[in-house]
Each structure stands twice: as structure tokens, then as C-alpha cells.
Design a protein around this motif. Structure first.
Motif, PDB file in Angstrom:
ATOM      1  N   GLN A 202      -4.714  14.766  39.120  1.00 25.46           N
ATOM      2  CA  GLN A 202      -4.664  15.424  40.421  1.00 25.46           C
ATOM      3  C   GLN A 202      -4.334  14.451  41.545  1.00 25.46           C
ATOM      4  OE1 GLN A 202      -4.978  18.782  40.643  1.00 25.46           O
ATOM      5  NE2 GLN A 202      -5.131  18.719  38.404  1.00 25.46           N
ATOM      6  N   ALA A 203      -4.301  13.169  41.227  1.00 29.32           N
ATOM      7  CA  ALA A 203      -4.016  12.141  42.241  1.00 29.32           C
ATOM      8  C   ALA A 203      -2.995  11.161  41.673  1.00 29.32           C
ATOM      9  CB  ALA A 203      -5.311  11.424  42.634  1.00 29.32           C
ATOM     10  N   VAL A 204      -1.813  11.674  41.362  1.00 30.91           N
ATOM     11  CA  VAL A 204      -0.800  10.872  40.669  1.00 30.91           C
ATOM     12  C   VAL A 204      -0.215   9.796  41.583  1.00 30.91           C
ATOM     13  CG1 VAL A 204       1.369  10.921  39.398  1.00 30.91           C
ATOM     14  CG2 VAL A 204      -0.234  12.832  39.196  1.00 30.91           C
ATOM     15  N   ASP A 205       0.101  10.155  42.820  1.00 34.44           N
ATOM     16  CA  ASP A 205       0.752   9.213  43.728  1.00 34.44           C
ATOM     17  C   ASP A 205      -0.096   7.958  43.918  1.00 34.44           C
ATOM     18  OD1 ASP A 205       2.819  10.958  44.037  1.00 34.44           O
ATOM     19  OD2 ASP A 205       2.165  11.753  45.966  1.00 34.44           O
ATOM     20  N   GLY A 206       0.500   6.829  43.611  1.00 30.11           N
ATOM     21  CA  GLY A 206      -0.198   5.560  43.735  1.00 30.11           C
ATOM     22  C   GLY A 206      -1.000   5.187  42.506  1.00 30.11           C
ATOM     23  N   ASN A 207      -1.162   6.147  41.589  1.00 29.00           N
ATOM     24  CA  ASN A 207      -1.962   5.903  40.379  1.00 29.00           C
ATOM     25  C   ASN A 207      -1.152   6.171  39.107  1.00 29.00           C
ATOM     26  OD1 ASN A 207      -4.543   5.393  41.775  1.00 29.00           O
ATOM     27  ND2 ASN A 207      -4.410   7.561  42.343  1.00 29.00           N
ATOM     28  N   GLU A 208       0.152   6.047  39.205  1.00 25.44           N
ATOM     29  CA  GLU A 208       1.023   6.414  38.085  1.00 25.44           C
ATOM     30  C   GLU A 208       0.713   5.621  36.817  1.00 25.44           C
ATOM     31  OE1 GLU A 208       3.203   7.246  41.934  1.00 25.44           O
ATOM     32  OE2 GLU A 208       2.159   5.504  41.082  1.00 25.44           O
ATOM     33  N   LEU A 209       0.592   4.311  36.949  1.00 24.46           N
ATOM     34  CA  LEU A 209       0.313   3.482  35.777  1.00 24.46           C
ATOM     35  C   LEU A 209      -1.042   3.797  35.178  1.00 24.46           C
ATOM     36  CD1 LEU A 209       1.756   0.015  36.864  1.00 24.46           C
ATOM     37  CD2 LEU A 209       2.290   1.212  34.741  1.00 24.46           C
ATOM     38  N   THR A 210      -2.030   3.965  36.045  1.00 20.58           N
ATOM     39  CA  THR A 210      -3.382   4.276  35.551  1.00 20.58           C
ATOM     40  C   THR A 210      -3.396   5.597  34.807  1.00 20.58           C
ATOM     41  OG1 THR A 210      -4.345   3.072  37.425  1.00 20.58           O
ATOM     42  CG2 THR A 210      -5.797   4.551  36.201  1.00 20.58           C
ATOM     43  N   LEU A 211      -2.721   6.599  35.353  1.00 24.93           N
ATOM     44  CA  LEU A 211      -2.662   7.895  34.681  1.00 24.93           C
ATOM     45  C   LEU A 211      -2.034   7.761  33.304  1.00 24.93           C
ATOM     46  CD1 LEU A 211      -2.858  10.942  34.424  1.00 24.93           C
ATOM     47  CD2 LEU A 211      -0.731  11.141  35.730  1.00 24.93           C
ATOM     48  N   CYS A 212      -0.952   6.997  33.208  1.00 25.65           N
ATOM     49  CA  CYS A 212      -0.281   6.812  31.908  1.00 25.65           C
ATOM     50  C   CYS A 212      -1.212   6.140  30.907  1.00 25.65           C
ATOM     51  CB  CYS A 212       0.992   5.994  32.080  1.00 25.65           C
ATOM     52  SG  CYS A 212       2.332   6.881  32.902  1.00 25.65           S
ATOM     53  N   LEU A 213      -1.946   5.126  31.354  1.00 26.95           N
ATOM     54  CA  LEU A 213      -2.860   4.406  30.460  1.00 26.95           C
ATOM     55  C   LEU A 213      -4.012   5.302  30.011  1.00 26.95           C
ATOM     56  CD1 LEU A 213      -2.955   0.951  32.266  1.00 26.95           C
ATOM     57  CD2 LEU A 213      -1.847   1.474  30.095  1.00 26.95           C
ATOM     58  N   VAL A 214      -4.598   6.037  30.965  1.00 27.91           N
ATOM     59  CA  VAL A 214      -5.708   6.947  30.617  1.00 27.91           C
ATOM     60  C   VAL A 214      -5.213   8.027  29.661  1.00 27.91           C
ATOM     61  CG1 VAL A 214      -7.343   8.643  31.516  1.00 27.91           C
ATOM     62  CG2 VAL A 214      -6.977   6.515  32.757  1.00 27.91           C
ATOM     63  N   SER A 215      -4.022   8.564  29.919  1.00 27.03           N
ATOM     64  CA  SER A 215      -3.462   9.616  29.057  1.00 27.03           C
ATOM     65  C   SER A 215      -3.227   9.098  27.646  1.00 27.03           C
ATOM     66  CB  SER A 215      -2.160  10.147  29.646  1.00 27.03           C
ATOM     67  OG  SER A 215      -2.377  10.772  30.897  1.00 27.03           O
ATOM     68  N   LEU A 216      -2.703   7.873  27.528  1.00 23.68           N
ATOM     69  CA  LEU A 216      -2.488   7.269  26.213  1.00 23.68           C
ATOM     70  C   LEU A 216      -3.810   7.053  25.485  1.00 23.68           C
ATOM     71  CD1 LEU A 216       0.335   4.611  26.733  1.00 23.68           C
ATOM     72  CD2 LEU A 216       0.348   6.499  25.096  1.00 23.68           C
ATOM     73  N   ASP A 217      -4.805   6.557  26.197  1.00 22.41           N
ATOM     74  CA  ASP A 217      -6.104   6.301  25.571  1.00 22.41           C
ATOM     75  C   ASP A 217      -6.754   7.598  25.099  1.00 22.41           C
ATOM     76  OD1 ASP A 217      -5.838   3.609  25.991  1.00 22.41           O
ATOM     77  OD2 ASP A 217      -7.071   3.546  27.794  1.00 22.41           O
ATOM     78  N   LEU A 218      -6.692   8.629  25.935  1.00 22.26           N
ATOM     79  CA  LEU A 218      -7.271   9.923  25.545  1.00 22.26           C
ATOM     80  C   LEU A 218      -6.472  10.524  24.384  1.00 22.26           C
ATOM     81  CD1 LEU A 218      -9.371  12.097  26.016  1.00 22.26           C
ATOM     82  CD2 LEU A 218      -7.916  13.056  27.818  1.00 22.26           C
ATOM     83  N   SER A 219      -5.168  10.338  24.396  1.00 17.71           N
ATOM     84  CA  SER A 219      -4.328  10.805  23.295  1.00 17.71           C
ATOM     85  C   SER A 219      -4.728  10.137  21.983  1.00 17.71           C
ATOM     86  CB  SER A 219      -2.855  10.513  23.605  1.00 17.71           C
ATOM     87  OG  SER A 219      -2.027  10.846  22.520  1.00 17.71           O
ATOM     88  N   ASN A 220      -4.936   8.831  22.034  1.00 13.86           N
ATOM     89  CA  ASN A 220      -5.357   8.099  20.834  1.00 13.86           C
ATOM     90  C   ASN A 220      -6.701   8.598  20.320  1.00 13.86           C
ATOM     91  OD1 ASN A 220      -3.148   6.347  20.567  1.00 13.86           O
ATOM     92  ND2 ASN A 220      -3.961   4.960  22.103  1.00 13.86           N
ATOM     93  N   LEU A 221      -7.594   8.913  21.241  1.00 14.62           N
ATOM     94  CA  LEU A 221      -8.918   9.388  20.832  1.00 14.62           C
ATOM     95  C   LEU A 221      -8.827  10.760  20.169  1.00 14.62           C
ATOM     96  CD1 LEU A 221     -11.863   8.358  20.969  1.00 14.62           C
ATOM     97  CD2 LEU A 221     -12.153   9.749  23.028  1.00 14.62           C
ATOM     98  N   TYR A 222      -7.990  11.632  20.740  1.00 13.59           N
ATOM     99  CA  TYR A 222      -7.801  12.950  20.123  1.00 13.59           C
ATOM    100  C   TYR A 222      -7.214  12.817  18.712  1.00 13.59           C
ATOM    101  CZ  TYR A 222      -8.936  16.098  24.009  1.00 13.59           C
ATOM    102  OH  TYR A 222      -9.599  16.819  24.974  1.00 13.59           O
TER     103      TYR A 222
END
Length: 355
Positions: A202-222
Motif C-alpha cells: 500500500q506504500a510502494v512509492d519510495g519502498n520499491e526495493l523493500t516491497l520486492c524483497l518482502v514479496s520474495l521472502d513471503l513467496s519462498n515461505l509459501y
């Protein structure tokens, strides 16, 4: 080395002198009842302790030294809160101390996690089982930081605290003593990753890299949850990076070309995003191949082949990189290619009702 030694000795002497005078002032302000300056001095003493956590001031180079200094810094801030009593006494001072205390607790928890189980978030392949005291020493300061950020309404830092807690639980859930504990730690990892992921989507602007990293980590966990559901949710996590990668590819939020939008980031941001985007593309195709295999084996009726075909078509349609283009422009071209693959996959998922 000799120069560093002289500089370290000089810095150590200056810091020790500052602490002596701060302590003298602390005593005077306590006797005079000067609450504001008392609190400010404790904040200064906190900074002194944080400086001592730096390797420059640690002859032993031990992690324990840094942790002791950070704990002492937190103690000074807790004393400042105790002096204030409650927020209504001086809301500005209280909030300043709270922000510093939360940051100190979070750093302390991260340092202890790295010291005890190492960095990264990959589940431990070794039977690294922490005793209850060791686990509390990591989790409690992080949870206290999370509580402070939550009560102060600092959603961004609360999400960062959730992420650090998730990194811890995702690393230890595989080496618990029984199934109950395993489920408990895995559930905690999902809970904290999901909280961080929810904020950053919900807060992508300025946090693009963080969102990508969190998404990858959550993807790996799933993906650690075997079967179609786990891999399908893992794939959806990768789709959540669409807007973030679009920023690097020079796309506005509505996916239209926007040259000015792509020029706002520094060069190192593009280099990091380039590496992350390549990992996301690789992960998307790996997950799709796993899901197609389930379809071929008759274990699902969802036509994952159609999604895989859409992703492959998009990949084949990516233009060859322009010759003579280098640096950031070359990265933007690669990001644009990854963006088109994710968008095609996302559209295909929507078409068959999986989004």
C-alpha cells in the motif's frame, strides 16, 4: 593500522570525557528538578552508549560488547521515560525518546539474531535450536520496538519491525523440537511477513526495493508449504512486485510509459533493482513450471499451462537490448522486459479468476 589505533584512542578519550560531563550534568539536573534537560542528557548518554557499540571502541571485537552497549543505551532511554512519567507531561520529548528507544530495541534484536543464528532468512539446515532464553533475547526487544511504533502510529517502522521478526522466525521454524513448536514458529513467520507485505503493497512509492524483497521472502515461505496452494500463493506474491518493477522500467502507476518517472532514482537503486528483478523473473518461471507439472499429473484442474504460455510469450516478445546502450538505460530496458513478463502473468491469472 597505526593511524586507526591513534584515531581510536583519541575518540575513546573524547567519548569518555563527554560521558563524565554528561553524568555530572545529570546529577545536577536531578537535584534541581530540571526535567527537560534531564531527559535530553539521558538521550545524549544513549548516543554515547551506541557509539561504544561501534567496533572502533571495542578492543575485544566481541558481539557481546555491542549488545551490552545497546542494552545500556536502552536503559538510559527507559529512565528518561520513567522521569517523564507519561506522555502528557511533554509530548514532544516523550515521542522523541520513544522513537529512539524503539530504534535501539530493534537494532539490539537484529544484532542478537545475527550473533546467534547468522544473517539471511534461509531456514537453517543445521539443527540450530535456541534455548528459550536466547529466543527471548532476540524476540523481546523486537516486539517492544514493534509495540512502540504501533502505539505511536509509525506504520512504516512497524512494518520494518514485522519484517525483522519474520526473518527470525523464517530461519528457526525448521529446527524445533516438535510439530507444535514448528507450526507455532512457521505461523509467526507468516504473520509478520504478511503484516510487512500488507503495508509495503500500500506504500510502494519510495519502498520499491523493500516491497520486492518482502514479496520474495513471503513467496519462498509459501513454497515451503508443499502442493498447489503454497506455490499458487507464492506466485501471487511475485505479482505484487508489478508496480515496484514498473517504477524502474519507467512506467507510471497506470502502466503507461513515463520517462520522467524513471529518472528519479539514483544509479545504485537501479543496480539493486536489476538484481532483484532477475530473481523475481526466475522465481516466476520456476513456480509456473511446478504448477504446470501438477496439472500434467492430474493433481489440479486449473489450466496453469495457459499462464505459463502467456509468460513465455511475453518473454519472447521482449525486444533485444539496444546496442551501444549502457549503464542505467540498459538496466531500464531489462526491467521493462521483466515488467512485461509479470504483467502478462498477472493478466493471465486474472483471466482464469485466480486474482
Amino acid at each position: 593500522r597505526e593511524t586507526n589505533g591513534v584515531a581510536g584512542a583519541a575518540a575513546h578519550a573524547l567519548l569518555a570525557s563527554a560521558e563524565i560531563w554528561f553524568m555530572e550534568g545529570l546529577d545536577a539536573f536531578e537535584k534541581s528538578g530540571d526535567l527537560k534537560n534531564l531527559v535530553l542528557l539521558r538521550c545524549n548518554l544513549c548516543q554515547c552508549k551506541k557509539l561504544r557499540a561501534n567496533a572502533l571502541f571495542d578492543e575485544s571485537k566481541s558481539e557481546a560488547h555491542a549488545e551490552e552497549c545497546l542494552q545500556a543505551a536502552a536503559t538510559q532511554l527507559e529512565a528518561a521515560h520513567e522521569s517523564l512519567g507519561e506522555r502528557s507531561t511533554d509530548s514532544t520529548l516523550w515521542d522523541m525518546v520513544s522513537a529512539e528507544l524503539a530504534a535501539t530495541f530493534l537494532v539490539l534484536g537484529v544484532r542478537r539474531r545475527q550473533s546467534l543464528i547468522g544473517s539471511g532468512n534461509a531456514p537453517s539446515l543445521l539443527q540450530l535450536r535456541l534455548n528459550p532464553g536466547q529466543e527471548r533475547s532476540i524476540v523481546e526487544p523486537m516486539e517492544r520496538a514493534l509495540g512502540i511504533y504501533g502505539s505511536s502510529g509509525n506504520q512504516h517502522q512497524a512494518a520494518a519491525a514485522h519484517y525483522q521478526l519474520a526473518l527470525f522466525f523464517s530461519k528457526v521454524w525448521t529446527c524445533q523440537r516438535d510439530e507444535t513448536k514448528t507450526r507455532e514458529k512457521l505461523g509467526a513467520a507468516f504473520r509478520h511477513y504478511s503484516a510487512a507485505h500488507s503495508y509495503f503493497t500500500q506504500a510502494v512509492d519510495g519502498n520499491e526495493l523493500t516491497l520486492c524483497l518482502v514479496s520474495l521472502d513471503l513467496s519462498n515461505l509459501y513454497s515451503s508449504v508443499q502442493g498447489e496452494e503454497g506455490n499458487a500463493k507464492a506466485l501471487l506474491c511475485c505479482m505484487d512486485t508489478l508496480q515496484a518493477i514498473g517504477t524502474g522500467a519507467g512506467k507510471s502507476k497506470n502502466q503507461e510509459a513515463d520517462d520522467t518517472h524513471s529518472s528519479r532514482k539514483p544509479d545504485d537503486w537501479y543496480q539493486q533493482m536489476d538484481a532483484v528483478a532477475a530473481t523475481i523473473e526466475e522465481r516466476v518461471f520456476k513456480l509456473l513450471r511446478s504448477l504446470v507439472k501438477l496439472f500434467d499429473e492430474g493433481r489440479t484442474k486449473i489450466p496453469y499451462k495457459d499462464i505459463y504460455r502467456a509468460a513465455l510469450t511475453a518473454k519472447m516478445m521482449v525486444p533485444k537490448q539496444t546496442s551501444g546502450v549502457a549503464g542505467t538505460k540498459k538496466i531500464v530496458e531489462r526491467l521493462s522486459g521483466v515488467h512485461s513478463i509479470i504483467r502478462a502473468t498477472d493478466d493471465a491469472l486474472s483471466t482464469i479468476g485466480l486474482k
